[in-house]
Design a protein around this motif. Structure first.
Motif, short mmCIF file in Angstrom:
data_model
loop_
_atom_site.label_atom_id
_atom_site.label_comp_id
_atom_site.label_asym_id
_atom_site.label_seq_id
_atom_site.Cartn_x
_atom_site.Cartn_y
_atom_site.Cartn_z
N VAL A 180 9.25 6.57 1.05
CA VAL A 180 10.54 5.89 1.23
C VAL A 180 11.69 6.87 0.96
CG1 VAL A 180 12.04 4.10 0.26
CG2 VAL A 180 9.67 3.57 0.83
N ALA A 181 11.58 7.65 -0.10
CA ALA A 181 12.62 8.63 -0.43
C ALA A 181 12.74 9.70 0.66
CB ALA A 181 12.31 9.28 -1.79
N ARG A 182 11.61 10.17 1.17
CA ARG A 182 11.65 11.18 2.24
C ARG A 182 12.38 10.66 3.48
NH1 ARG A 182 6.32 12.24 0.82
NH2 ARG A 182 5.49 11.19 2.64
N HIS A 183 12.27 9.38 3.73
CA HIS A 183 12.94 8.78 4.90
C HIS A 183 14.36 8.33 4.58
CE1 HIS A 183 9.77 8.66 7.99
NE2 HIS A 183 8.95 8.64 6.94
N GLY A 184 14.80 8.53 3.34
CA GLY A 184 16.16 8.16 2.96
C GLY A 184 16.40 6.67 2.97
N LEU A 185 15.38 5.89 2.62
CA LEU A 185 15.49 4.43 2.71
C LEU A 185 15.43 3.74 1.35
CD1 LEU A 185 13.22 3.92 5.84
CD2 LEU A 185 15.69 3.57 5.72
N SER A 186 15.68 4.48 0.29
CA SER A 186 15.58 3.88 -1.05
C SER A 186 16.57 2.74 -1.27
CB SER A 186 15.79 4.96 -2.11
OG SER A 186 14.76 5.92 -2.03
N ASP A 187 17.65 2.72 -0.51
CA ASP A 187 18.61 1.63 -0.63
C ASP A 187 18.20 0.39 0.16
OD1 ASP A 187 18.99 3.03 1.78
OD2 ASP A 187 21.08 2.43 1.91
N ARG A 188 17.18 0.52 1.01
CA ARG A 188 16.75 -0.61 1.85
C ARG A 188 15.32 -1.05 1.57
NH1 ARG A 188 17.75 0.97 7.76
NH2 ARG A 188 16.86 -1.09 8.11
N ILE A 189 14.59 -0.28 0.76
CA ILE A 189 13.21 -0.62 0.44
C ILE A 189 13.01 -0.51 -1.07
CG2 ILE A 189 10.77 -0.03 0.75
CD1 ILE A 189 11.54 1.20 3.47
N GLY A 190 12.57 -1.59 -1.67
CA GLY A 190 12.21 -1.59 -3.09
C GLY A 190 10.72 -1.83 -3.21
N LEU A 191 10.10 -1.18 -4.17
CA LEU A 191 8.65 -1.28 -4.34
C LEU A 191 8.35 -1.70 -5.77
CD1 LEU A 191 8.02 2.01 -2.43
CD2 LEU A 191 7.40 -0.27 -1.61
N VAL A 192 7.53 -2.75 -5.90
CA VAL A 192 7.29 -3.36 -7.20
C VAL A 192 5.80 -3.53 -7.43
CG1 VAL A 192 7.74 -5.43 -8.59
CG2 VAL A 192 9.45 -4.66 -6.94
N LYS A 193 5.37 -3.16 -8.65
CA LYS A 193 3.98 -3.44 -9.04
C LYS A 193 3.92 -4.87 -9.56
CE LYS A 193 0.10 -2.08 -11.83
NZ LYS A 193 -0.42 -1.19 -12.86
N CYS A 228 0.83 -1.21 0.00
CA CYS A 228 0.00 0.00 0.00
C CYS A 228 0.87 1.26 0.00
CB CYS A 228 -0.99 -0.04 1.15
SG CYS A 228 -2.40 1.06 0.90
N ALA A 229 0.66 2.17 0.91
CA ALA A 229 1.33 3.48 0.90
C ALA A 229 2.73 3.46 1.49
CB ALA A 229 0.46 4.50 1.63
N GLY A 230 3.24 2.31 1.90
CA GLY A 230 4.63 2.17 2.30
C GLY A 230 4.97 2.43 3.76
N GLY A 231 4.01 2.84 4.56
CA GLY A 231 4.29 3.15 5.96
C GLY A 231 4.83 1.97 6.74
N VAL A 232 4.27 0.81 6.51
CA VAL A 232 4.74 -0.39 7.22
C VAL A 232 6.16 -0.74 6.78
CG1 VAL A 232 4.36 -2.87 7.50
CG2 VAL A 232 2.44 -1.30 7.69
N ASP A 233 6.45 -0.58 5.50
CA ASP A 233 7.79 -0.89 5.01
C ASP A 233 8.84 0.02 5.66
OD1 ASP A 233 6.62 -2.80 3.46
OD2 ASP A 233 6.63 -1.60 1.64
N VAL A 234 8.51 1.31 5.78
CA VAL A 234 9.41 2.25 6.46
C VAL A 234 9.62 1.81 7.91
CG1 VAL A 234 9.62 4.63 7.32
CG2 VAL A 234 8.92 4.20 4.94
N ALA A 235 8.56 1.44 8.59
CA ALA A 235 8.68 0.99 9.98
C ALA A 235 9.49 -0.30 10.08
CB ALA A 235 7.30 0.79 10.61
N LEU A 236 9.29 -1.22 9.16
CA LEU A 236 10.04 -2.48 9.19
C LEU A 236 11.54 -2.22 9.04
CD1 LEU A 236 7.66 -4.71 7.04
CD2 LEU A 236 8.13 -4.95 9.49
N ALA A 237 11.90 -1.30 8.17
CA ALA A 237 13.32 -0.99 7.97
C ALA A 237 13.89 -0.12 9.08
CB ALA A 237 13.51 -0.30 6.62
N LYS A 238 13.16 0.94 9.42
CA LYS A 238 13.68 1.93 10.37
C LYS A 238 13.59 1.48 11.83
CE LYS A 238 13.71 6.85 9.96
NZ LYS A 238 13.04 8.08 9.64
N THR A 239 12.45 1.00 12.23
CA THR A 239 12.20 0.67 13.63
C THR A 239 12.57 -0.76 13.97
OG1 THR A 239 10.37 2.25 13.57
CG2 THR A 239 10.44 0.74 15.43
#
Length: 84
Positions: free
Chosen positions: A41-54, A7-18
């Motif tokens: 993901v880009a705002r959080h600077g996590l593009s190297d740790r999170i990939g998003l695929v359709k 979805c909107a990526g919030g969980v992915d940011v939390a999985l990587a960051k937290t």
């Protein structure tokens, strides 16, 4: 880690960051939510740790043993159960 229905990526940011996930691959079927997720993901600077695929609904094309952990928050309920 694979996130089915990111979805909107919030969980992915939390999985990587937290929670310290080394890499998260988020998949979804909708372009608008992936666009939002990529910006988040880009705002959080996590593009190297999170990939998003359709992906298209159905079987996924990842080889066996690609992921150590598979996560899904609510998307699983939208996947039909096979009776065969």
């Amino acid at each position: 880690m694979l996130d089915i229905g990111c979805c909107a990526g919030g969980v992915d940011v939390a999985l990587a960051k937290t929670h310290g996930a080394a890499y998260v691959c988020g998949i979804d079927v909708e372009d608008p939510v992936l666009t939002h997720a990529r910006a988040l993901v880009a705002r959080h600077g996590l593009s190297d740790r999170i990939g998003l695929v359709k992906v298209a609904p159905g079987p996924l094309s990842f080889p066996p043993a690609t992921f150590d952990v598979v996560f899904s928050k609510e998307a699983i309920v939208h996947i039909p159960t096979s009776t065969t």
